[in-house]
Enzyme design. Structure first.
Site, PDB file in Angstrom:
ATOM      1  N   VAL A  11      -2.254 -12.853   1.529  1.00 40.91           N
ATOM      2  CA  VAL A  11      -2.819 -13.556   2.714  1.00 40.91           C
ATOM      3  C   VAL A  11      -3.550 -14.709   2.264  1.00 40.91           C
ATOM      4  O   VAL A  11      -3.129 -15.911   3.062  1.00 40.91           O
ATOM      5  CB  VAL A  11      -4.380 -12.678   3.251  1.00 40.91           C
ATOM      6  CG1 VAL A  11      -5.006 -13.200   4.405  1.00 40.91           C
ATOM      7  CG2 VAL A  11      -3.843 -11.360   4.013  1.00 40.91           C
ATOM      8  N   THR A 121     -10.061  -7.940   5.381  1.00 41.32           N
ATOM      9  CA  THR A 121     -10.428  -6.866   6.367  1.00 41.32           C
ATOM     10  C   THR A 121     -11.587  -6.153   6.040  1.00 41.32           C
ATOM     11  O   THR A 121     -11.625  -5.482   4.926  1.00 41.32           O
ATOM     12  CB  THR A 121      -9.075  -6.047   6.384  1.00 41.32           C
ATOM     13  OG1 THR A 121      -7.925  -6.853   6.761  1.00 41.32           O
ATOM     14  CG2 THR A 121      -9.310  -4.803   7.523  1.00 41.32           C
ATOM     15  N   PHE A 155      -3.591 -10.926  10.656  1.00 43.83           N
ATOM     16  CA  PHE A 155      -2.702 -10.000  11.305  1.00 43.83           C
ATOM     17  C   PHE A 155      -1.298 -10.267  10.814  1.00 43.83           C
ATOM     18  O   PHE A 155      -0.316  -9.964  11.248  1.00 43.83           O
ATOM     19  CB  PHE A 155      -2.594 -10.086  12.977  1.00 43.83           C
ATOM     20  CG  PHE A 155      -3.913  -9.800  13.419  1.00 43.83           C
ATOM     21  CD1 PHE A 155      -4.148  -8.253  13.747  1.00 43.83           C
ATOM     22  CD2 PHE A 155      -4.671 -10.465  13.677  1.00 43.83           C
ATOM     23  CE1 PHE A 155      -5.284  -7.849  14.092  1.00 43.83           C
ATOM     24  CE2 PHE A 155      -6.225 -10.158  14.319  1.00 43.83           C
ATOM     25  CZ  PHE A 155      -6.392  -8.666  14.401  1.00 43.83           C
ATOM     26  N   ASN A 214      -4.898  -1.713  13.224  1.00 44.95           N
ATOM     27  CA  ASN A 214      -3.971  -1.250  12.332  1.00 44.95           C
ATOM     28  C   ASN A 214      -4.046   0.231  12.491  1.00 44.95           C
ATOM     29  O   ASN A 214      -3.092   1.139  12.273  1.00 44.95           O
ATOM     30  CB  ASN A 214      -4.668  -1.561  10.784  1.00 44.95           C
ATOM     31  CG  ASN A 214      -4.121  -2.672  10.187  1.00 44.95           C
ATOM     32  OD1 ASN A 214      -3.105  -3.287  10.945  1.00 44.95           O
ATOM     33  ND2 ASN A 214      -4.520  -3.367   9.164  1.00 44.95           N
ATOM     34  N   ALA A 258      11.091   6.945  13.704  1.00 48.48           N
ATOM     35  CA  ALA A 258      10.656   8.194  12.882  1.00 48.48           C
ATOM     36  C   ALA A 258      11.047   7.878  11.243  1.00 48.48           C
ATOM     37  O   ALA A 258      12.143   7.275  11.155  1.00 48.48           O
ATOM     38  CB  ALA A 258      11.144   9.227  13.245  1.00 48.48           C
ATOM     39  N   CYS A 266      -2.441  -2.151   3.793  1.00 47.13           N
ATOM     40  CA  CYS A 266      -3.236  -2.184   4.914  1.00 47.13           C
ATOM     41  C   CYS A 266      -3.421  -0.818   5.467  1.00 47.13           C
ATOM     42  O   CYS A 266      -4.623  -0.392   5.546  1.00 47.13           O
ATOM     43  CB  CYS A 266      -2.745  -3.282   5.713  1.00 47.13           C
ATOM     44  SG  CYS A 266      -2.771  -4.845   5.121  1.00 47.13           S
ATOM     45  N   LYS A 269      -5.119   2.325   3.796  1.00 49.09           N
ATOM     46  CA  LYS A 269      -6.550   1.933   3.405  1.00 49.09           C
ATOM     47  C   LYS A 269      -7.455   1.754   4.682  1.00 49.09           C
ATOM     48  O   LYS A 269      -8.642   1.949   4.545  1.00 49.09           O
ATOM     49  CB  LYS A 269      -6.618   0.880   2.380  1.00 49.09           C
ATOM     50  CG  LYS A 269      -6.713  -0.571   2.734  1.00 49.09           C
ATOM     51  CD  LYS A 269      -7.204  -1.582   1.828  1.00 49.09           C
ATOM     52  CE  LYS A 269      -6.947  -3.023   2.280  1.00 49.09           C
ATOM     53  NZ  LYS A 269      -7.738  -3.501   3.701  1.00 49.09           N
ATOM     54  N   ARG A 334       2.205  -0.973  -2.910  1.00 45.65           N
ATOM     55  CA  ARG A 334       0.885  -0.289  -2.680  1.00 45.65           C
ATOM     56  C   ARG A 334       1.026   0.796  -1.592  1.00 45.65           C
ATOM     57  O   ARG A 334       1.724   0.249  -0.604  1.00 45.65           O
ATOM     58  CB  ARG A 334      -0.111  -1.077  -2.374  1.00 45.65           C
ATOM     59  CG  ARG A 334      -0.628  -2.283  -3.204  1.00 45.65           C
ATOM     60  CD  ARG A 334      -1.665  -3.074  -2.827  1.00 45.65           C
ATOM     61  NE  ARG A 334      -1.214  -4.227  -2.258  1.00 45.65           N
ATOM     62  CZ  ARG A 334      -1.971  -5.357  -2.130  1.00 45.65           C
ATOM     63  NH1 ARG A 334      -3.038  -5.593  -2.274  1.00 45.65           N
ATOM     64  NH2 ARG A 334      -1.205  -6.565  -1.301  1.00 45.65           N
TER      65      ARG A 334
HETATM   66  N1  LIG Z   1      -1.385  -8.162   2.729  1.00 48.90           N
HETATM   67  C1  LIG Z   1      -1.215  -8.048   3.924  1.00 48.90           C
HETATM   68  O1  LIG Z   1      -0.265  -7.809   4.536  1.00 48.90           O
HETATM   69  C2  LIG Z   1      -2.455  -8.204   4.915  1.00 48.90           C
HETATM   70  C3  LIG Z   1      -2.466  -8.664   6.109  1.00 48.90           C
HETATM   71  C4  LIG Z   1      -3.596  -8.568   6.728  1.00 48.90           C
HETATM   72  C5  LIG Z   1      -5.022  -8.458   6.171  1.00 48.90           C
HETATM   73  N2  LIG Z   1      -5.207  -8.155   4.753  1.00 48.90           N
HETATM   74  C6  LIG Z   1      -6.211  -8.318   4.196  1.00 48.90           C
HETATM   75  O2  LIG Z   1      -6.523  -9.495   3.568  1.00 48.90           O
HETATM   76  C7  LIG Z   1      -7.167  -9.109   2.312  1.00 48.90           C
HETATM   77  C8  LIG Z   1      -6.562  -9.598   1.286  1.00 48.90           C
HETATM   78  O3  LIG Z   1      -5.326  -8.831   1.074  1.00 48.90           O
HETATM   79  P1  LIG Z   1      -3.944  -9.332   0.133  1.00 48.90           P
HETATM   80  O4  LIG Z   1      -2.969  -8.391   0.365  1.00 48.90           O
HETATM   81  O5  LIG Z   1      -3.800 -10.852   0.060  1.00 48.90           O
HETATM   82  O6  LIG Z   1      -4.901  -8.829  -1.190  1.00 48.90           O
HETATM   83  P2  LIG Z   1      -4.117  -9.206  -2.796  1.00 48.90           P
HETATM   84  O7  LIG Z   1      -4.622  -8.374  -3.795  1.00 48.90           O
HETATM   85  O8  LIG Z   1      -2.870  -9.693  -2.801  1.00 48.90           O
HETATM   86  O9  LIG Z   1      -4.962 -10.737  -3.106  1.00 48.90           O
HETATM   87  C9  LIG Z   1      -6.214 -10.907  -3.545  1.00 48.90           C
HETATM   88  C10 LIG Z   1      -6.280 -12.102  -4.131  1.00 48.90           C
HETATM   89  O10 LIG Z   1      -7.696 -12.467  -4.561  1.00 48.90           O
HETATM   90  C11 LIG Z   1      -7.843 -12.667  -5.978  1.00 48.90           C
HETATM   91  N3  LIG Z   1      -9.387 -12.665  -6.016  1.00 48.90           N
HETATM   92  C12 LIG Z   1     -10.213 -11.627  -6.350  1.00 48.90           C
HETATM   93  N4  LIG Z   1     -11.465 -11.873  -6.516  1.00 48.90           N
HETATM   94  C13 LIG Z   1     -11.671 -13.377  -6.638  1.00 48.90           C
HETATM   95  C14 LIG Z   1     -12.548 -14.245  -6.550  1.00 48.90           C
HETATM   96  N5  LIG Z   1     -13.671 -13.958  -6.730  1.00 48.90           N
HETATM   97  N6  LIG Z   1     -12.190 -15.433  -6.691  1.00 48.90           N
HETATM   98  C15 LIG Z   1     -10.875 -15.876  -6.390  1.00 48.90           C
HETATM   99  N7  LIG Z   1      -9.902 -15.002  -6.352  1.00 48.90           N
HETATM  100  C16 LIG Z   1     -10.323 -13.706  -6.166  1.00 48.90           C
HETATM  101  C17 LIG Z   1      -7.296 -11.492  -6.575  1.00 48.90           C
HETATM  102  O11 LIG Z   1      -6.879 -12.038  -8.014  1.00 48.90           O
HETATM  103  C18 LIG Z   1      -5.931 -11.560  -5.774  1.00 48.90           C
HETATM  104  O12 LIG Z   1      -4.995 -12.496  -6.217  1.00 48.90           O
HETATM  105  C19 LIG Z   1      -7.417  -7.564   2.224  1.00 48.90           C
HETATM  106  O13 LIG Z   1      -8.542  -7.475   2.761  1.00 48.90           O
HETATM  107  C20 LIG Z   1      -6.526  -7.257   3.058  1.00 48.90           C
HETATM  108  O14 LIG Z   1      -6.862  -5.622   3.603  1.00 48.90           O
HETATM  109  C21 LIG Z   1      -3.829  -8.139   4.105  1.00 48.90           C
END
Ligand SMILES: NC(=O)c1ccc[n+]([C@@H]2O[C@H](COP(=O)([O-])OP(=O)(O)OC[C@H]3O[C@@H](n4cnc5c(N)ncnc54)[C@H](O)[C@@H]3O)[C@@H](O)[C@H]2O)c1
Length: 453
Positions: A11, A121, A155, A214, A258, A266, A269, A334
């Site tokens: 994201v 999220t 999203f 979701n 199906a 996402c 969790k 994941r």
């Molecule tokens: N992946 C998706 O498709 C998606 C879509 C919509 C929303 N989200 C939500 O967005 C959020 C992020 O998801 P993601 O898939 O990008 O996660 P991710 O695990 O791929 O990325 C998170 C990043 O944040 C970094 N990080 C952690 N703590 C930190 C800090 N203190 N300072 C700087 N960097 C730090 C981590 O090293 C990692 O690179 C989650 O809450 C997820 O539910 C994800």
């Protein structure tokens, strides 16, 4: 506008790159040293179509840079986005430790007024918690800065994340005041030239909307999977039913395929976190529990079908797996259904030949022992994967697997049995080619019935 994005994952990185592409000056803060080094060297550490080009272009233009130091990231930022992970805790609740750690750091670091926007999220009430933590820290530094916290849930979908961000169906803004709303509207204006797609609401509603969205999509998937289970018993083809119901606009054609279950970072969790929130309120989330239970069951179906096919004796059988990522277009593993199947097959003594265009490295890291012993082989060629196989299982419907040369596949396999975990193949055509075909919630073709008898 000067922006800071904290977290360079799926994201954060997409958010930073897309805002940079619209002419903003973006500093992205990342604490993972391996990820950071690759990003600073101009290399995208995840698989996301189109992202490499944006990164290369905006590192060169100077609109995008990466740092480990939060102080450097926020130094001139008018808006700071939090985009760190919120994985599941043991009890299913969202682990907010990364979000709250960022809040602490912001409160300890900020020297100017700005807007903090939560993109991760998070459960209802998190923006209030983040605001409180920041205020407490500012107070202890005797600084009276106006730092406001808003919610802007994301999203985007992995695999089409750039496109989703650039042309969003909608942008949700949860703001406590009109100045924050105005600022975010301005920032998003180039992405939503048609302003009807910006939806403003209160902060808690925005936080909840992401979970509700979701949970609804996961419910559609588990619903059709449940129908598929029943279809299988009634000699009805769920694929025909899917077409029959999807043409109804009230139902729609999306998310009613199906298959062998949903995975990813996402849906699993977020459904868990919503169940946990409901429990905290003394509310029984009966539908959400059923959605989760159906999905857990769905992820076991392919293994059960294989076990039945081999009369319980999988030891030494060679099983080819096409597709390992949780869905096409990403390297994200994941909660991937492939992992449940891999665990079961390896435990049962089968030899697995897995194939995925981009997710093999991640699988190799998880199954180093099986790889070293030769029980697991990985590669990118679907044809190499089926060499000498007793069964082929389609787990993730990458384009590469949609129209393979099945005559060639059949010639390479020891036994032509195909288990279609996403119902993408024509069962009759495959049966005519001599395959024993099994889908999810699809009748067994006459030819297969005959050869199975
Ligand atoms: N992946 C998706 O498709 C998606 C879509 C919509 C929303 N989200 C939500 O967005 C959020 C992020 O998801 P993601 O898939 O990008 O996660 P991710 O695990 O791929 O990325 C998170 C990043 O944040 C970094 N990080 C952690 N703590 C930190 C800090 N203190 N300072 C700087 N960097 C730090 C981590 O090293 C990692 O690179 C989650 O809450 C997820 O539910 C994800």
């Amino acid at each position: 506008m000067q922006l800071c994005v904290i977290g360079a994952g799926y994201v954060g990185l997409v958010t930073a790159a897309c805002f940079a592409d619209m002419g903003n000056e973006v500093v992205c803060v990342e604490t993972d040293p391996f990820r950071l080094t690759r990003l600073q060297a101009g290399e995208v550490p995840i698989h996301e179509p189109g992202l490499q080009a944006l990164l290369t272009s905006h590192l060169a233009s100077g609109h995008l840079r990466f740092t480990r130091q939060l102080a450097e990231g926020v130094e001139r930022a008018a808006v700071v986005f939090i985009a760190v992970g919120t994985p599941s805790e043991e009890d299913g609740s969202a682990d907010l430790s990364h979000v709250l750690a960022v809040a602490e750091q912001l409160g300890s670091t900020l020297r100017h007024a700005c807007l903090v926007v939560n993109k991760s999220t998070v459960p209802v009430g998190t923006a209030e918690r983040v605001q409180k933590v920041i205020n407490q820290r500012l107070h202890s530094r005797q600084l009276a800065l106006q730092v406001t916290v808003a919610s802007n849930p994301e999203f985007l979908k992995e695999g089409s994340a750039i496109d989703d961000f650039m042309r969003p169906d909608r942008v949700l803004l949860g703001c406590a005041d009109s100045a924050s709303e105005e600022l975010l509207r301005r920032l998003y204006a180039p992405f939503v030239r048609n302003n009807e797609r910006v939806l403003c609401m209160d902060v808690r509603a925005a936080e909840f909307s992401k979970y509700a969205a979701n949970a609804f999509l996961a419910t559609k998937i588990s619903f059709i999977n449940e129908m598929a289970g029943l279809c299988g018993l009634l000699d009805v083809d769920i694929e025909q039913v899917r077409r029959g119901i999807g043409s109804d606009k009230r139902i729609g054609t999306h998310f009613i395929y199906a298959g062998c279950g949903y995975g990813g970072s996402c849906f699993p969790k977020d459904v868990k976190a919503l169940i946990h929130s409901a429990e905290q309120q003394g509310f029984e989330p009966a539908i959400l529990r059923a959605v989760e239970a159906r999905n857990a069951l769905q992820k076991t179906l392919l293994f059960e079908a294989l076990r039945e096919h081999f009369s319980g004796h999988l030891q030494g059988r060679v099983v080819a797996l096409w597709g390992l990522a949780f869905k096409p277009g990403t390297d994200d593993l994941r909660e991937a259904p492939s992992l449940v199947l891999l665990d079961a097959l390896l435990a049962a003594g089968a030899r697995v030949q897995g194939c995925d265009p981009v997710a093999c490295d991640g699988v190799a890291a998880r199954y180093a022992q099986a790889l070293a012993s030769g029980q697991l082989k990985l590669g990118e060629s679907p044809y190499t994967a089926v060499e000498g196989a007793d069964a082929l299982v389609l787990v993730t419907e990458w384009k590469q697997f949609r129209q393979p040369d099945f005559r060639r596949v059949r010639g390479l396999m020891r036994m032509p049995a195909l288990f279609d975990g996403r119902n993408i193949y024509d069962s009759l055509e495959l049966s005519e080619l001599g395959f024993l075909y099994r889908g999810i919630g699809r009748p067994v073709a006459d030819h297969c019935k005959a050869s199975a008898a």
